[in-house]
Structures are given as structure tokens and as C-alpha cells.
Design an enzyme around this catalytic site. Structure first.
Site, PDB file in Angstrom:
ATOM      1  N   CYS A  20       2.077   5.292  12.072  1.00  0.00           N
ATOM      2  CA  CYS A  20       2.083   4.246  13.104  1.00  0.00           C
ATOM      3  C   CYS A  20       2.345   4.810  14.481  1.00  0.00           C
ATOM      4  O   CYS A  20       1.981   4.202  15.470  1.00  0.00           O
ATOM      5  CB  CYS A  20       3.132   3.194  12.798  1.00  0.00           C
ATOM      6  SG  CYS A  20       2.946   2.529  11.185  1.00  0.00           S
ATOM      7  N   HIS A  34       0.821  -1.228   0.000  1.00  0.00           N
ATOM      8  CA  HIS A  34       0.000   0.000   0.000  1.00  0.00           C
ATOM      9  C   HIS A  34       0.847   1.267   0.000  1.00  0.00           C
ATOM     10  O   HIS A  34       0.330   2.368  -0.144  1.00  0.00           O
ATOM     11  CB  HIS A  34      -1.002  -0.001   1.164  1.00  0.00           C
ATOM     12  CG  HIS A  34      -0.409   0.196   2.520  1.00  0.00           C
ATOM     13  ND1 HIS A  34      -0.493   1.392   3.183  1.00  0.00           N
ATOM     14  CD2 HIS A  34       0.277  -0.636   3.326  1.00  0.00           C
ATOM     15  CE1 HIS A  34       0.106   1.268   4.365  1.00  0.00           C
ATOM     16  NE2 HIS A  34       0.580   0.050   4.471  1.00  0.00           N
ATOM     17  N   THR A  61      -4.930 -19.292   4.243  1.00  0.00           N
ATOM     18  CA  THR A  61      -5.340 -19.172   2.836  1.00  0.00           C
ATOM     19  C   THR A  61      -4.844 -17.847   2.261  1.00  0.00           C
ATOM     20  O   THR A  61      -4.956 -16.805   2.889  1.00  0.00           O
ATOM     21  CB  THR A  61      -6.882 -19.272   2.724  1.00  0.00           C
ATOM     22  OG1 THR A  61      -7.261 -20.508   3.321  1.00  0.00           O
ATOM     23  CG2 THR A  61      -7.341 -19.224   1.282  1.00  0.00           C
TER      24      THR A  61
HETATM   25  N1  PMP Z   1       8.433  -0.200   7.789  1.00  0.00           N
HETATM   26  C1  PMP Z   1       8.355   1.075   7.398  1.00  0.00           C
HETATM   27  C2  PMP Z   1       9.624   1.833   7.125  1.00  0.00           C
HETATM   28  C3  PMP Z   1       7.117   1.689   7.228  1.00  0.00           C
HETATM   29  O1  PMP Z   1       7.044   2.966   6.829  1.00  0.00           O
HETATM   30  C4  PMP Z   1       5.936   0.942   7.490  1.00  0.00           C
HETATM   31  C5  PMP Z   1       4.566   1.584   7.355  1.00  0.00           C
HETATM   32  N2  PMP Z   1       4.384   2.700   8.182  1.00  0.00           N
HETATM   33  C6  PMP Z   1       6.074  -0.392   7.891  1.00  0.00           C
HETATM   34  C7  PMP Z   1       7.330  -0.922   8.025  1.00  0.00           C
HETATM   35  C8  PMP Z   1       4.865  -1.244   8.197  1.00  0.00           C
HETATM   36  O2  PMP Z   1       4.090  -1.460   7.047  1.00  0.00           O
HETATM   37  P1  PMP Z   1       2.595  -1.985   7.162  1.00  0.00           P
HETATM   38  O3  PMP Z   1       1.841  -0.980   7.970  1.00  0.00           O
HETATM   39  O4  PMP Z   1       2.110  -2.048   5.771  1.00  0.00           O
HETATM   40  O5  PMP Z   1       2.625  -3.305   7.829  1.00  0.00           O
END
Ligand code: PMP
Length: 384
Positions: A323, A201, A237
Site C-alpha cells: 500500500c 486475500h 448488494t
Molecule cells: N491492515 C493491514 C495490517 C494490512 O496489511 C492491509 C493490507 N495491506 C490492510 C489493512 C488493508 O487490507 P485491504 O487492502 O485488503 O483492504
């Protein structure tokens, strides 16, 4: 509204949306079923795996299809630690990793592994010599990101890979490639990468899909028990519509890397010029960083207040990364780069994509100018 949060997620390509719908409608068999609908679904996964492999210049057998980079990073780090614990229990990472890497290492620390967290310099870079000095005989894993998700700082991965393998050729080298793929050239061979994580994404693919590249010869302890999907490494799956659509996004993103660097890099350049001309702003991103991320501090202001003021002007930016944006603490990444608490709590991240234009940048700049003027009195209050 103008979207400036491409490091958090990106608008899917139309082709990705169409593919998802088409596969969901027509190819809903379970690839583990042995009738023709199952075989049809299995063929689609095989093809998707080949396309992902081609985009990374690796073999299809080296591709593990996942639910995204959080899973990929956990699978790589915990899977390698559990698999190779007999060889040693020392792991190295850096202070600016994404929580899916950083916290995976801290989880392992609680389970008896020893974790060394290396510092970075003021521009967010790791010194390959400091890595070489930290590597020991019992170092089983080193995990370092390509591009930082908050600041866009780029690690010198070829030098790091070289230093690491010179110091201990048996140490596994994992790279979180999420913010680098499609934005900068990727050279897994030259970097001497053993494991490399992606999330679809972030490259205009579907959410909930990703890739973990695992070099031939490396084994991982599976984290999920169940079926034998993904060569026994990931039970459950398969997300066939997601994987087929992700493979398209990977192909398109890899083909467009040069255009991305040129076009989005020019947008970043224009924004950096304005920031440099504006007194009292502190830049946390640099020219030699990734083309799509600009991180800037507005000392004395609250990042959240600034974000919502910009939103009133139709500009969607972020504080820290998506995050970590809901935690109140100042950015761990900016503190690790030596920024003050004030700078780390007043930083916003502007992340761009090919859907943005120079006109958008000019609108953003005037929104920033208005917001700064409006918040200036509050700022002086806060600085007293
Ligand atoms: N690593 C980095 C450097 C990211 O920017 C992100 C997304 N914020 C992730 C890992 C985690 O990806 P996802 O949220 O798609 O699991």
C-alpha cells in the site's frame, strides 16, 4: 519465480477459486429478492457468516461482511467515532498502523476529533502502560494492530486490552487483525476486543472481501447510505461468491494456524540466521515477531534497486508494504521504530507462506548474496 510477498497478497486456495466460479454460475440471485433464487442466495450468505463466526469463536450476528480491511477499518474507526462522539472526541492509535487506520484517524482529526498517536519501541511494540497513561474519560476509541504488515512485530494485545479496560471500560477497542489471522492464535475474548478487522486475500481467499467483527452491544454509524444489507451497516448488494469463498479460506486458515507457525516459522528462522551472519545488514524483524515477515535494511543501498536486482534472479520481494510502496518517502513504520532515514529507505520486506520451501529460502539467500555483491560498489559510492 519465487513469490515472497505474502503480506501483500496470497495465492488463493484451489477450493476458493472453484467455489467462486460455482457460486457465480449457479447462485446469481440477489439475496434481497423474495423469490427462490433470492432465498437461495440469502441462505449461502447465512452459511458463510456462520463459518466466519465459528473461525473467530464469535456469534454470526457479530460478523459484518465487507470488501476488505480498508473498508472494515474505515467502518470501525469512523463508524465508532461518529456514533460515540457525544461521549467524547478523543481517539488513540499508534505510529505504525496501516494507512487505512492511520489516515482514518487523521481524517477524523480534521473533523474536530483529538487523536493521540503513541510511539513504539525499537522492536515495534507498544508499552501497555503508555496506553493506560494516555487513556482519558473522553477516549472513545483505541485502534491497535495485531501484527505489523511491514515488520511482523506483534503487539501484546492481552496486556493492552487489560490496561485499556482498566483505564476506561467504556473505550472501544479496535484491532486490525489482517496480518495475524491464520498466522498466530487469535483470542478476541482474552484481548477484550470490541471490533476486529480481517481481509480475505491475505489468507488465500478472494480479493475484495473481508470481515469486521463487531461485539454485541457496540453500535456503529453506517458510512454508506442505501439498502439495509448487513443489518443496515453496509448498503449494497452482497458479494456472494466472494463471501462464500472467504468463509472457506477463513476455516482453512484457522485450522492451519499451528502448521503455519511451525513450517513458515522454520523458513523465517533459516533466513534470520543468514541475515545475522551477514555483516552490515540491519534486521527490523525479530524471532518473537509473526512467522511470515522478515524486514531487513541494506544501509547505503536503494531498496527499489535491490528489489529489481532480486527480481532478475527470480525473487519477488517488496519494499515497505504494497500500500505504501509507490510513495518515495522512507517507511513511516521503521522511522517510528527509531531506524535512521538510510535504514528506512533501504529496507526490503520478505514475506512467506506455506507454498514456500527451505529450498526456496536457500535460493533466496544466494540471490541476496549475489545482489549484495553486485550493488556493493554503488553502495560505497552512495555512502560517500
Ligand atoms: N491492515 C493491514 C495490517 C494490512 O496489511 C492491509 C493490507 N495491506 C490492510 C489493512 C488493508 O487490507 P485491504 O487492502 O485488503 O483492504
Amino acid at each position: 519465480m519465487i513469490y515472497w510477498d505474502h503480506a501483500a497478497s496470497t495465492p488463493p486456495y484451489d477450493e476458493v477459486i472453484q467455489t467462486m466460479a460455482e457460486v457465480m454460475k449457479k447462485h446469481y440471485g440477489n439475496p434481497s429478492s423474495i423469490h427462490r433464487m433470492g432465498e437461495d442466495a440469502a441462505k449461502l450468505i447465512k452459511k458463510a457468516r456462520e463459518v466466519c463466526a465459528t473461525s473467530l469463536h464469535v456469534k454470526p450476528s457479530e460478523i459484518i461482511l465487507t470488501s476488505g480491511a480498508t473498508e472494515g477499518n474505515n467502518m470501525a474507526i469512523k463508524g465508532a467515532a461518529l456514533q460515540y462522539a457525544g461521549r467524547g472526541k478523543h481517539i488513540i492509535t499508534t505510529a505504525i498502523e496501516h494507512p487505512s487506520v492511520y489516515d482514518s484517524c487523521l481524517d477524523l482529526q480534521k473533523q474536530g476529533f483529538e487523536v493521540t498517536i503513541l510511539p513504539v519501541d525499537g522492536s515495534g511494540r507498544l508499552d501497555p502502560a503508555s496506553l493506560a497513561a494516555a487513556v482519558r474519560k473522553d477516549t472513545i476509541l483505541v485502534s491497535i494492530m495485531h501484527v505489523n504488515n511491514e515488520t511482523g512485530s506483534v503487539q501484546p494485545l492481552a496486556e493492552i486490552g487489560h490496561a485499556l479496560k482498566q483505564a476506561n471500560p467504556l473505550t472501544i477497542f479496535h484491532i486490525d487483525g489482517v496480518q495475524g489471522f491464520g498466522k498466530l492464535p487469535v483470542h478476541l475474548d482474552q484481548w477484550q476486543a470490541d471490533l476486529y478487522t480481517l481481509s480475505a486475500h491475505k489468507i488465500r481467499g478472494p480479493k475484495g472481501t473481508g470481515v469486521l467483527y463487531k461485539r454485541e452491544g457496540i453500535t456503529l454509524h453506517p458510512l454508506l447510505s442505501g439498502g439495509k444489507q448487513e443489518s443496515g451497516l453496509r448498503a449494497g448488494t452482497e458479494n456472494i461468491p466472494g463471501f462464500v469463498a472467504m468463509s472457506k479460506a477463513m476455516r482453512m486458515a484457522s485450522e492451519q494456524t499451528e502448521a503455519f507457525m511451525k513450517e513458515v516459522g522454520a523458513l523465517k528462522g533459516a533466513l534470520l540466521d543468514w541475515i545475522r551472519r551477514t555483516p552490515s545488514l540491519e534486521l527490523n524483524s525479530f524471532e518473537d515477531g509473526a512467522p511470515h515477515i522478515v524486514n531487513v535494511s541494506f544501509p547505503g543501498m536503494k531498496a527499489e534497486v535491490l528489489l529489481h536486482t532480486l527480481e532478475e534472479h527470480g525473487m519477488l520481494v517488496s519494499t515497505k508494504s504494497a500500500c505504501s510502496s509507490k510513495t518515495a518517502e522512507p517507511s513511516r513504520v521503521l522511522l517510528a521504530m527509531g531506524r535512521s532515514e538510510d535504514a528506512a529507505s533501504s529496507a526490503i520486506r520478505i514475506s512467506m507462506g506455506m507454498t514456500n520451501t527451505q529450498q526456496d529460502v536457500q535460493q533466496l539467500i544466494s540471490a541476496l548474496e549475489t545482489a549484495v555483491k553486485r550493488l556493493q560498489p554503488l553502495r560505497q559510492e552512495g555512502m560517500k
